[in-house]
Enzyme design. Structure first.
Site, PDB file in Angstrom:
ATOM      1  N   CYS A  88       0.830  -1.326   0.031  1.00 35.26           N
ATOM      2  CA  CYS A  88       0.206   0.046  -0.075  1.00 35.26           C
ATOM      3  C   CYS A  88       0.944   1.214  -0.078  1.00 35.26           C
ATOM      4  O   CYS A  88       1.519   1.434   0.761  1.00 35.26           O
ATOM      5  CB  CYS A  88      -1.012  -0.076   1.302  1.00 35.26           C
ATOM      6  SG  CYS A  88      -2.044   1.485   1.262  1.00 35.26           S
TER       7      CYS A  88
ATOM      8  N   CYS B 111      -0.177   4.672   0.440  1.00 35.69           N
ATOM      9  CA  CYS B 111      -1.083   5.701   0.855  1.00 35.69           C
ATOM     10  C   CYS B 111      -0.223   6.072   1.971  1.00 35.69           C
ATOM     11  O   CYS B 111       0.964   5.394   2.569  1.00 35.69           O
ATOM     12  CB  CYS B 111      -2.261   5.180   1.702  1.00 35.69           C
ATOM     13  SG  CYS B 111      -2.231   4.394   3.257  1.00 35.69           S
TER      14      CYS B 111
ATOM     15  N   CYS C 288      -0.685   4.186   6.434  1.00 39.99           N
ATOM     16  CA  CYS C 288      -0.243   3.159   6.797  1.00 39.99           C
ATOM     17  C   CYS C 288       1.241   3.054   7.309  1.00 39.99           C
ATOM     18  O   CYS C 288       2.217   3.904   6.772  1.00 39.99           O
ATOM     19  CB  CYS C 288      -0.238   1.815   5.491  1.00 39.99           C
ATOM     20  SG  CYS C 288      -1.772   1.518   5.312  1.00 39.99           S
TER      21      CYS C 288
END
Length: 205
Positions: free
Chosen positions: A48, A50, A53
């Site tokens: 991920c 983003c 996280c």
């Protein structure tokens, strides 16, 4: 030079075991570690990009999977946990001392409510599901990655067999759309069987 994505990607992907039954996660403190016990393997494990996280130092991506919240329990040093952002949809519980995220939980009405987000790399056990895809790939630009390097980033994922998306995988995006349709009054026959067939398990409440 190829970009450093995450140790579990850079060093080659190790396949997990379909019979793996779970294990324990630990924060990075040298002592009095927070311990979280997971009662099953994770699903939809993925890289991920983003900004929310938890990522190992120097990594562009996290590796995060989902698991039924009923299979998650804090078994040591729960007092060290704090929620990173109480306003965020995913309330990420992190160790106050080392900053490592142990699990993320959704309390509001949401397609993923009933699932917790966890980082299986915090476990010493072997057999966790390997990364299945890469999501929110373009989000690393917002965190300072040069857009000119994105072709190399995607190429590196593809070289280890991972498809890249700028949102989530089709199965998870289908789940979000199913939730939205249900909220609008659409009903689907055998919905729970369909979701299970796509690797999603929810706790009925």
């Amino acid at each position: 030079m190829a970009p450093s994505l995450h140790p579990l990607i850079d060093n080659g992907i190790t396949a997990g075991s379909s019979s793996f039954a779970g294990g324990k996660l630990h924060c990075h403190c040298p002592s009095d570690k927070v311990e979280v016990t997971l009662g099953s393997n994770v699903a939809h494990n993925h890289a991920c990009g983003c900004s929310k996280c938890w990522k190992p130092k120097g990594s562009l991506f996290s590796i995060v999977g989902v698991i039924s919240r009923d299979a998650v329990s804090v078994t040591a040093n729960a007092s060290k946990l704090t929620i990173v952002d109480k306003e965020a949809t995913i309330q990420r519980n992190a160790c106050k001392d080392c900053g490592v995220h142990l699990f993320g939980r959704i309390e509001k009405d949401h397609p993923f409510k009933g699932l917790d987000f966890v980082h299986a790399e915090l476990s010493s056990e072997k057999g966790w599901q390997e990364p299945q895809f890469a999501g929110f790939v373009s989000s690393i630009i917002e965190q300072g990655t040069n857009p000119k390097s994105m072709d190399d980033v995607r190429a590196k994922f593809q070289s280890v067999g991972l498809q890249t998306y700028d949102v989530l995988s089709p199965a998870l995006m289908d789940l979000i759309s199913t939730f939205t349709a249900q909220k609008a009054g659409v009903r689907f026959a055998n919905l729970w069987l369909v979701l299970r067939s796509r690797g999603v398990e929810f706790t009925r409440r």
